[in-house]
Design a protein around this motif. Structure first.
Motif, short mmCIF file in Angstrom:
data_model
loop_
_atom_site.label_atom_id
_atom_site.label_comp_id
_atom_site.label_asym_id
_atom_site.label_seq_id
_atom_site.Cartn_x
_atom_site.Cartn_y
_atom_site.Cartn_z
N HIS A 286 -2.77 -9.36 -1.92
CA HIS A 286 -3.10 -8.01 -1.49
C HIS A 286 -4.39 -7.95 -0.68
O HIS A 286 -4.42 -7.38 0.41
CB HIS A 286 -3.23 -7.10 -2.72
CG HIS A 286 -3.66 -5.71 -2.38
ND1 HIS A 286 -2.83 -4.81 -1.74
CD2 HIS A 286 -4.84 -5.05 -2.55
CE1 HIS A 286 -3.48 -3.67 -1.55
NE2 HIS A 286 -4.70 -3.78 -2.02
N ASN B 247 -5.68 -3.64 -5.92
CA ASN B 247 -6.83 -3.19 -6.71
C ASN B 247 -6.51 -1.92 -7.49
O ASN B 247 -6.94 -1.74 -8.63
CB ASN B 247 -8.08 -3.01 -5.83
CG ASN B 247 -7.80 -2.29 -4.54
OD1 ASN B 247 -6.68 -2.26 -4.05
ND2 ASN B 247 -8.84 -1.70 -3.96
N HIS B 248 -5.72 -1.01 -6.90
CA HIS B 248 -5.39 0.23 -7.61
C HIS B 248 -4.43 -0.04 -8.76
O HIS B 248 -4.50 0.64 -9.79
CB HIS B 248 -4.79 1.24 -6.64
CG HIS B 248 -5.80 1.77 -5.67
ND1 HIS B 248 -6.60 2.86 -5.93
CD2 HIS B 248 -6.19 1.32 -4.46
CE1 HIS B 248 -7.42 3.07 -4.90
NE2 HIS B 248 -7.19 2.13 -4.00
N ASP C 166 -0.84 -2.19 -4.39
CA ASP C 166 -1.21 -0.78 -4.32
C ASP C 166 -0.02 0.17 -4.30
O ASP C 166 0.28 0.83 -3.30
CB ASP C 166 -2.18 -0.52 -3.15
CG ASP C 166 -3.61 -0.86 -3.54
OD1 ASP C 166 -3.84 -1.21 -4.73
OD2 ASP C 166 -4.50 -0.78 -2.68
N HIS D 190 -3.78 -4.06 1.87
CA HIS D 190 -5.13 -3.58 1.53
C HIS D 190 -5.92 -2.89 2.63
O HIS D 190 -6.50 -1.85 2.39
CB HIS D 190 -5.94 -4.73 0.93
CG HIS D 190 -7.24 -4.30 0.31
ND1 HIS D 190 -7.34 -3.25 -0.58
CD2 HIS D 190 -8.50 -4.79 0.43
CE1 HIS D 190 -8.60 -3.13 -0.97
NE2 HIS D 190 -9.32 -4.03 -0.36
N ASP E 200 0.81 -1.22 0.00
CA ASP E 200 0.00 0.00 0.00
C ASP E 200 0.85 1.27 0.00
O ASP E 200 0.69 2.14 0.85
CB ASP E 200 -0.99 -0.04 1.18
CG ASP E 200 -1.96 -1.19 1.02
OD1 ASP E 200 -3.03 -0.98 0.45
OD2 ASP E 200 -1.60 -2.33 1.39
MN LIG Z 1 -6.05 -1.95 -1.82
#
Ligand SMILES: [Mn+2]
Ligand SMILES: O=P(O)(O)OC[C@H]1O[C@](O)(COP(=O)(O)O)[C@@H](O)[C@@H]1O
Length: 643
Positions: free
Chosen positions: A413, A225-226, A198, A533, A42
């Motif tokens: 993640h 996810n990003h 991330d 995450h 992250d």
């Molecule tokens: Mn995330």
């Protein structure tokens, strides 16, 4: 074994001696202690904070300095020495400015070079000479090796060693040597880096993080996810593209799009100027000290609305053409009463605030205006022709995966989607049903397919990338639905909540973690699950080490946006031959703070797991590969040389 293959191999090992040497070398490596793995996650564009953690090896550099010099250096000197190792160029300048005369400086050079040589020697003690050689600054390999392997037994060579250092100084090479040794130390304290997702969004410099990773000696990435959102945009998903621009606008980071990746935002700005005005719900969040004029802020606010409305419209056709995404609840534009400015969600009606529906046709709310279509076409063209973005995305694909099994641990993640009873959630895609590991494998398959076919913008693979960003069974999102629309337009905070997958409470349970490790063919007695995450809220007493140590959550908390909710700047994890340690970091202010005030971020270590016996290379992924190589070399030996 295939003789053709062995014939080819014999070209490389063209004598018995060469084969023997390599076998002995590999066998010996197997019995060295395993290298240190460093886990971060992250990062969210926070390049400076990331650099700091990377340069200090989550406290490893200072630990080694302490081991060696506690008796000879004061606390202040240790801090200064550590800072020199982290930021050698800048710190050297600062230190040199403080000397009154040349003699003092020369004395200092001699002493610091000796200290650095000791530090490199100590930090490399578990590596082979050949590996150390590769980590040394190339122009000084010969000199450093002489100094590293010096034997003082007969003291015959004392003047010789002193002369080497003296010459380096008088030939004006001292600074270069110091800088080289500092970077060598950084490189030696960490053998391998894992980035558990991330890298992108929210913070200002994800591109610099990518460049750092590209140049790093050994790294893998578990996509967040990003990250897949950016991959999706590059792979042709317009809705992913709208999302990345929306997030950049929201966090006042449009220069990443425009200046860093060279994507022309002018067409979007023109559209935004035409249809939108100021709007408090879309004012950019201000996390940095960057000065913005009122005019600039309003301009970003307009772009933010324009791209958000395009995003909402683009979601609709995907939801309709992929019923198994099960997202019809998210067809929000169709649930709006445009006369009354209200929306009805799950039977409840809410007033809408700060709306900006000038481009929406109430009879066909998901229809893009011709201008909006053109803007998106131009943006996509620009994105797919950005050389720098291509380089970064290709690296993400090359080094990345959705999850990774590494040295017995599972790195992922977000989550493994499960139901309340701890069963793997099933998802049917294109008439086939998947769950657990198979589901993650098929997700990754689609993502790679989408990336390989950037010209396809509406196929299943490309839609799937967006699903990974926001779908209920996405292993990266891990929530029921993303309430972006509600957060912009509805006051009632109840509607903003995003319900998490049961994974996020069941992962506290040891048996559940064991079951998940088994699902991935890992040994539940040995393995751990390592997650990013979700920011760990230390403030509320949350513990990042869960399930009796089987689960470790290391959301790095680098993201400034989330630090007030976590209470710290997050965690990193170290795994060396003695076991695993979690490191909690306090907030990183600035590099200048470290340089001038020696304000190193305080890091507190917590033991996750202690190895009963020191772990060797033999027991690692690399060990497995080496064993295979040895088997092959032994076959070559028999086939070629033992007749
Ligand atoms: Mn995330
Ligand atoms: O804080 P913001 O910018 O509103 O973003 C919130 C969104 O980000 C997410 O938390 C996803 O980002 P993370 O992976 O960083 O958690 C969504 O669940 C949520 O809708």
């Amino acid at each position: 074994m295939n003789t053709k293959f062995l014939d080819l191999l014999a070209q490389r090992y063209d004598s018995e001696e060469k084969v023997v040497k390599e076998i002995i070398n590999l066998e010996a490596i197997l019995h060295l202690p395993k290298g240190t793995e460093h886990f971060v996650s992250d990062l969210h564009g926070e390049y400076q904070a990331f650099q700091h953690v990377l340069r200090n090896g989550s406290g490893k550099v200072k630990e080694k300095i302490r081991d060696l010099f506690t008796d000879v250096l004061s606390e202040e000197e240790i801090n200064e020495f550590a800072t020199l190792v982290y930021y050698p160029e800048e710190k050297l300048q600062l230190i040199k400015n403080n000397f009154g005369n040349k003699e003092e400086l020369l004395e200092w050079y001699k002493e610091i070079i000796e200290h650095l040589i000791k530090l490199v020697s100590y930090s490399s003690s578990k590596y082979t000479r050949s590996k150390l050689r590769k980590a040394l600054p190339q122009q000084f390999v010969y000199i450093i090796e002489e100094l590293l392997y010096k034997t003082d037994e007969y003291t015959n060579k004392k003047p010789y060693y002193a002369k080497i250092i003296q010459q380096v100084i008088s030939l004006n090479q001292a600074d270069k040597l110091i800088i080289g040794l500092a970077y060598t130390t950084q490189r030696l304290v960490v053998d391998h880096l894992h980035v558990v997702g991330d890298i992108y969004d929210r913070g200002p410099e994800p591109d610099k993080i990518m460049d750092t990773l590209i140049n790093y000696h050994s790294v893998d990435i578990q996509w967040g996810n990003h990250d897949v959102l950016w991959i999706g945009a590059y792979a042709g998903s317009k809705v992913c593209l709208a999302n990345i621009i929306r997030i950049c606008a929201r966090y006042d980071n449009l220069d990443i799009i425009e200046d860093v990746y060279g994507i022309n935002l002018r067409p979007l700005l023109n559209l935004a100027e035409k249809y939108y005005g100021d709007n408090p719900a879309f004012r950019p969040k201000r996390l940095s000290d960057k000065k913005l004029s009122e005019h600039e802020q309003v301009q970003i606010t307009k772009i933010h609305q324009a791209i958000s409305m395009i995003q909402f419209k683009l979601e609709s056709p995907i939801i309709k053409r992929r019923p198994y995404f099960n997202m019809s609840e998210r067809l929000l534009l169709e649930k709006i009463d445009y006369d009354r400015n209200e929306i009805t969600i799950q039977g409840k009606t809410y007033p809408l605030d700060n709306t900006c529906f000038a481009t929406v046709n109430p009879n066909q709310p998901d229809e893009l205006l011709e201008e909006e279509k053109q803007v998106m076409d131009k943006l996509l063209f620009s994105v797919q022709h950005s050389e720098k973005l291509a380089r970064h995305m290709k690296f993400l694909m090359k080094k990345g995966s959705l999850y990774l099994k590494y040295n017995g641990n599972l790195l992922i993640h977000g989550c493994i989607p499960i139901d309340e009873n701890g069963n793997m959630e099933k998802m049917t895609i294109d008439n086939k049903t998947y769950a657990g590991r198979e589901l993650l494998d098929i997700f990754e398959h689609y993502l790679r397919h989408a990336f390989a076919h950037p010209e396809e913008t509406d196929d299943l693979a490309t839609d799937m990338v967006w699903y990974l960003w926001t779908g209920e069974y996405s292993s990266l999102f891990g929530k029921r639905a993303m309430t972006t629309f509600e957060r912009y337009f509805i006051k009632d905070k109840e509607t903003h909540k995003e319900k998490k997958n049961p994974y996020y409470y069941l992962r506290e349970n040891e048996d559940m973690c064991r079951k998940m490790l088994t699902e991935f063919d890992l040994d539940p007695d040995q393995g751990h699950i390592i997650n990013g995450h979700t920011p760990v809220k230390e403030i509320d007493g949350e513990n990042p080490i869960k399930a009796n140590g089987k689960m470790v959550v290391i959301d790095g908390g680098f993201s400034k946006a989330y630090q007030s909710t976590t209470g710290i700047a997050g965690y990193t994890l170290l795994y060396n031959s003695y076991g695993m340690q979690l490191v909690a970091h306090q907030q990183f202010n600035s590099k200048e703070d470290v340089l001038l005030n020696g304000m190193d971020v305080l890091s507190v270590k917590r033991l996750v797991d202690k190895e009963l016996e020191r772990k060797k290379v033999l027991e690692t992924n690399i060990g497995e590969e080496i064993l295979q190589e040895i088997t092959i070399l032994k076959s070559l030996m028999e086939y070629r040389y033992m007749k």
